[in-house]
Design an enzyme around this catalytic site. Structure first.
Site, short mmCIF file in Angstrom:
data_model
loop_
_atom_site.label_atom_id
_atom_site.label_comp_id
_atom_site.label_asym_id
_atom_site.label_seq_id
_atom_site.Cartn_x
_atom_site.Cartn_y
_atom_site.Cartn_z
N ASP A 22 2.85 -4.60 8.24
CA ASP A 22 1.67 -3.75 8.03
C ASP A 22 0.44 -4.64 8.19
O ASP A 22 0.05 -5.37 7.28
CB ASP A 22 1.74 -3.13 6.63
CG ASP A 22 0.47 -2.34 6.30
OD1 ASP A 22 -0.45 -2.33 7.13
OD2 ASP A 22 0.43 -1.73 5.21
N HIS A 59 0.87 -1.18 0.00
CA HIS A 59 0.00 0.00 0.00
C HIS A 59 0.91 1.23 0.00
O HIS A 59 2.03 1.17 0.53
CB HIS A 59 -0.82 -0.05 1.29
CG HIS A 59 -1.90 0.97 1.41
ND1 HIS A 59 -1.65 2.28 1.77
CD2 HIS A 59 -3.24 0.89 1.22
CE1 HIS A 59 -2.81 2.95 1.81
NE2 HIS A 59 -3.78 2.12 1.48
N GLN A 91 -4.77 -4.84 7.27
CA GLN A 91 -5.84 -5.71 6.79
C GLN A 91 -5.95 -7.02 7.58
O GLN A 91 -6.84 -7.82 7.30
CB GLN A 91 -5.63 -6.06 5.30
CG GLN A 91 -5.73 -4.87 4.38
CD GLN A 91 -7.11 -4.21 4.38
OE1 GLN A 91 -8.10 -4.80 4.81
NE2 GLN A 91 -7.17 -2.98 3.90
N CYS A 114 -4.75 2.43 -3.68
CA CYS A 114 -3.49 2.93 -3.11
C CYS A 114 -2.35 1.95 -3.33
O CYS A 114 -1.47 1.81 -2.45
CB CYS A 114 -3.64 3.25 -1.63
SG CYS A 114 -4.71 4.65 -1.32
N LYS A 131 -10.44 -0.12 10.68
CA LYS A 131 -10.65 -1.32 9.85
C LYS A 131 -10.97 -2.52 10.73
O LYS A 131 -11.10 -3.64 10.25
CB LYS A 131 -9.39 -1.61 9.03
CG LYS A 131 -9.10 -0.55 7.96
CD LYS A 131 -7.91 -0.95 7.15
CE LYS A 131 -7.25 0.21 6.45
NZ LYS A 131 -7.93 0.64 5.24
N1 PMP Z 1 -1.85 -0.59 4.71
C1 PMP Z 1 -2.83 -1.28 4.13
C2 PMP Z 1 -2.56 -2.67 3.64
C3 PMP Z 1 -4.09 -0.73 3.98
O1 PMP Z 1 -5.07 -1.42 3.40
C4 PMP Z 1 -4.32 0.59 4.46
C5 PMP Z 1 -5.67 1.25 4.31
N2 PMP Z 1 -6.30 0.99 3.11
C6 PMP Z 1 -3.27 1.25 5.07
C7 PMP Z 1 -2.05 0.64 5.18
C8 PMP Z 1 -3.43 2.63 5.60
O2 PMP Z 1 -4.34 2.68 6.62
P1 PMP Z 1 -4.84 4.07 7.21
O3 PMP Z 1 -5.25 4.89 6.01
O4 PMP Z 1 -5.98 3.72 8.06
O5 PMP Z 1 -3.73 4.70 7.92
#
Ligand code: PMP
Length: 603
Positions: A231, A154, A234, A397, A257
Site C-alpha cells: 500500500d 489503514h 503515502q 482510518c 496524494k
Molecule cells: N492507504 C493509506 C496508507 C492511506 O493513507 C490512504 C488514504 N488516507 C489510503 C490507503 C486510501 O486512499 P484513497 O482513499 O485515496 O483510496
C-alpha cells in the site's frame, strides 16, 4: 538506494539537529532550476489567507495540493481533447486515447514497471485493493489460507481483506508493532508460515509515519510463496519507488496524494498475475466479444477498466508524475523526512505532548501524529485552524491501531515539498501558546465565560456514571474523531427521572453532555424535548446568525452557542443530545439498548 533518513540520522548524530534541518532549504537550492519561490508559485491554492493568516497546509497525507501544471492538464483536456477513449475513430477521440495511454506509460516508468500493461487505472488506493481482493483473492484463497497484514494498516488495507476472509473462509493474521511503533520484524518468520497466501502491508503508515522495509518484507514473503501487495498511498508521491527493486506483486497508489486530482489512482500488478485474474466489473471497454449468453475479455489492464474511465484524471495524474519528476523524488523524500524530524523534535519540547511513531532519528516519512495531555485532537485541530494551519485529527482510518495504542484519536501534521521549516515553527508557536493559555483544557478561542464553563465541565463532568436495570442505554459515537458517549436515561411516563453518561470526547462533547444531564434531570418529558430542540437550534444556527446571549432557559449551555463559528464541531456539541433523543425513541418503542452515529468520512 540510500535512505535520506540515514543521512538525517547521521546529521543529527554528527552535527546536531540544526545542520540536519538546514537540508530543508538546501535540497532544492542544489538544483539551479528550482527555488522555493518557484515551487510555491506553482501551487496557486497556497497563496491565501485562512482566518486572517497565511495558509499553512499540513494535511498532505489526506490529500496533497495540485500544481498549476496539473490544473492546466485538466483544463487543456476539457478545452481541446474531450472525447471518449478507445472506441472513437475521430481526431478528438484519438487524441484523448493517446493522452490517456501516455499517462499509463508515464506511471509505468515512474514505478519502473516492466510494461505499461502492468498499470490499471482505478479510483484510488482503496479501489485498487478491493480489485485485488475481489479478483485475485476470490480466485486464489480458500478456507485454511491466511492473509497476513500488519497492525498499522489503514482501513483500506484491512476491510477488503475482512470481506474476502468472510467469503472464502481464509483468516487474517497481523504482524505486530513494537514500542517504537515499528514492525516487530523478529516475529516475521514465525508469522509468515506456508499457509500465508498474501502479505499486504502499508509502506509508510499514515498514522505513525513509520517507513516499513518493503523490499525486505517482500523478500521474506517470496520465500514462503506468498503474494505481496504494497500500500504505497503515502509513499508513491514522496520517495523513489521501483516495483522491480521492491519485488512486490501488487502495489497501489492514490493520485490525489501525489499532486494529481481526486478520483484517480492505480494498481500495479505483475503481468502474469493480472493476466490470470478474472475481470472485476463488467461492461463496455473490458470485452473482446459479447453475445447474449457469454462474453470474452480483453487482456490486462483493459479487462479491469470497465466503462468510461476517469480520462481527465488519468491525464492529469500523468502531468503530476511529470511535475514530481521535475523536482526529483530523492530531493522530495529528503525534504519531507527532514521536515518531519524537525517537527518531531520541536513538538517534543511542548510539555504534555507525545509524538507517535518512531523515535527521533528513526525511519519516519513526512508526517508526525501527536497527542496532547488535556487536549482532544479536535481541539488541537480547531485551534490550529484558527491560526490558518490545516491539520487532521481523528483516528486517521486506523481504528484498530488507535485501540491498540489506547487512544481515540491523534492530531497529525503531514508535509510535502512545498512546506517549510518556518511553517513548522508557526505550528509550534500556536500549540505552545494553546497549551500554556488554557492550563486544564485546550479550549477554543470563544471568550472567558466559555473557557471557565468548559474547563469546569470537561475536567469535572457532572452526572458521570451509569444507571442500572430499567434505564435506557444509548451508545453514541462520532466515528470520524472518536468521540463516544454512553447515555443512560431513567424515564417515567412523565419525566426524566435520572440521567447519566460516560464516554471520552473533546471538550465540547464532554461539556455539552455534562451540562445536558444537569439541565434535563427531573424535567417533564415535553419540557426536555423542547430544550433539546432549543439547544439544537442554538448551536446549529448559521455561523452568521446573531449570537446574542441565547435563550435564557439554556443557562450555561448558551456558552456552546459560539460553536456555530466552527461548523465542523457542531456534531461534537450535539452528540449527547442526539443520544438523548434516541433514548426517548427507544423508550417509546419499548427498547432499552440503542446506538447512534454521526458518520463523516476521513482519510
Ligand atoms: N492507504 C493509506 C496508507 C492511506 O493513507 C490512504 C488514504 N488516507 C489510503 C490507503 C486510501 O486512499 P484513497 O482513499 O485515496 O483510496
Amino acid at each position: 538506494m540510500r535512505l535520506p533518513r540515514e543521512q538525517t540520522q547521521e546529521a543529527l548524530e554528527k552535527e546536531g539537529l540544526g545542520s540536519a534541518t538546514d537540508l530543508l532549504e538546501s535540497n532544492f537550492m542544489n538544483q539551479p532550476h528550482l527555488s522555493w519561490e518557484r515551487i510555491r508559485a506553482d501551487f496557486p491554492i497556497l497563496d491565501q489567507q485562512v482566518h486572517g493568516q497565511p495558509l499553512v497546509y499540513f494535511d498532505n497525507a489526506a490529500t496533497s495540493q495540485k500544481p498549476r501544471a496539473v490544473l492546466d492538464a485538466l483544463r487543456h483536456y476539457y478545452e481541446h481533447d474531450n472525447s471518449n477513449v478507445h472506441r472513437g475513430m475521430h481526431a478528438l477521440s484519438m487524441r484523448a486515447t493517446d493522452a490517456y495511454e501516455a499517462a499509463r506509460v508515464k506511471l509505468a516508468r515512474y514505478l519502473n514497471a516492466a510494461s505499461a500493461e502492468e498499470i490499471v487505472f482505478t479510483r484510488g488506493a482503496t479501489e485498487s485493493i478491493n480489485l485485488v481482493a475481489q479478483t485475485w483473492g476470490i480466485q486464489n484463497l480458500r478456507a485454511g489460507d491466511v492473509i497476513l497484514l500488519t497492525e498499522m494498516e489503514h482501513h483500506s488495507n484491512l476491510v477488503p481483506w475482512q470481506l474476502l476472509a468472510e467469503r472464502t473462509g481464509a483468516t487474517l493474521r497481523f504482524l505486530p508493532i513494537n514500542a517504537r511503533h515499528e514492525l516487530a520484524l523478529e516475529r516475521l518468520e514465525e508469522l509468515l508460515t506456508p499457509e500465508v497466501k498474501l502479505f499486504s502491508f502499508v509502506h509508510i503508515s499514515n498514522s505513525l509515519g513509520t517507513i516499513n522495509p518493503a523490499a525486505e518484507l517482500c523478500a521474506a514473503a517470496r520465500k514462503v510463496g506468498a503474494t505481496t501487495l504494497v500500500d504505497a498511498a503515502q509513499s508513491a508521491g514522496h520517495m523513489p519507488l521501483d516495483v522491480q527493486e521492491l519485488g512486490c506483486d501488487f502495489l497501489v497508489l492514490s493520485g490525489h496524494k501525489m499532486c494529481g486530482p481526486t478520483g484517480i489512482g492505480a494498481l500495479y500488478g505483475k503481468k502474469a498475475l493480472l493476466d490470470a485474474m478474472p475481470p472485476w466489473q463488467g461492461g463496455g471497454e473490458m470485452i473482446l466479444q459479447v453475445s447474449y449468453q457469454k462474453s470474452t475479455w480483453k487482456p490486462a489492464p483493459y479487462r479491469f477498466e470497465a466503462g468510461t474511465p476517469n480520462i481527465a484524471g488519468a491525464i492529469a495524474l500523468g502531468a503530476a508524475v511529470d511535475y514530481i519528476e521535475s523536482i526529483g523524488r530523492a530531493a522530495i523524500f529528503e525534504h519531507d523526512c527532514a521536515l518531519a524530524q524537525y517537527a518531531q523534535k520541536r513538538l517534543g519540547e511542548i510539555p504534555g505532548l507525545r509524538v507517535l511513531g518512531p523515535p527521533l532519528g528513526g525511519a519516519r516519512g513526512g508526517l508526525v501524529s501527536f497527542v496532547m495531555d488535556q487536549a482532544h485532537a479536535h481541539d488541537v485541530v480547531t485551534l490550529a485552524d484558527q491560526a490558518g494551519i490545516a491539520l487532521r485529527g481523528g483516528h486517521h482510518c486506523t481504528q484498530p491501531l488507535m485501540q491498540k495504542l489506547g487512544l481515540e484519536s491523534s492530531a497529525r501534521a503531514s508535509f510535502y515539498f512545498y512546506n517549510t521549516k518556518a511553517e513548522v515553527d508557526r505550528l509550534i508557536d500556536v500549540l505552545a501558546k494553546g497549551q500554556s493559555h488554557a492550563s486544564a483544557t485546550f479550549s477554543l478561542p470563544l471568550g472567558e465565560l466559555y473557557e471557565a464553563v468548559v474547563t469546569d465541565h470537561a475536567t469535572r463532568p457532572r452526572n458521570f456514571g451509569e444507571l442500572g436495570e430499567g434505564a435506557v442505554h444509548v451508545h453514541g459515537d462520532n466515528p470520524s474523531c472518536g468521540d463516544t458517549i454512553d447515555l443512560h436515561v431513567q424515564l417515567t411516563p412523565e419525566k426524566v427521572e435520572n440521567i447519566k453518561f460516560t464516554g471520552h470526547g473533546c471538550t465540547i462533547c464532554m461539556t455539552s453532555a455534562s451540562l445536558m444531564t444537569l439541565k434535563l434531570k427531573g424535567k417533564p418529558l415535553p419540557e426536555a424535548k423542547r430544550l433539546a430542540r432549543l439547544f439544537h437550534d442554538h448551536v446549529a444556527a448559521s455561523p452568521d446568525a446573531e449570537t446574542g446571549p441565547g435563550p435564557r432557559e439554556l443557562g450555561d449551555l448558551n456558552v456552546l452557542g459560539g460553536v456555530r463559528q466552527f461548523p465542523q464541531r457542531v456534531k461534537c456539541a450535539m452528540l449527547a443530545w442526539r443520544a438523548f433523543e434516541q433514548a426517548l425513541e427507544e423508550a417509546d418503542a419499548g427498547v432499552t439498548e440503542g446506538a447512534i452515529s454521526t458518520e463523516e468520512p476521513q482519510a
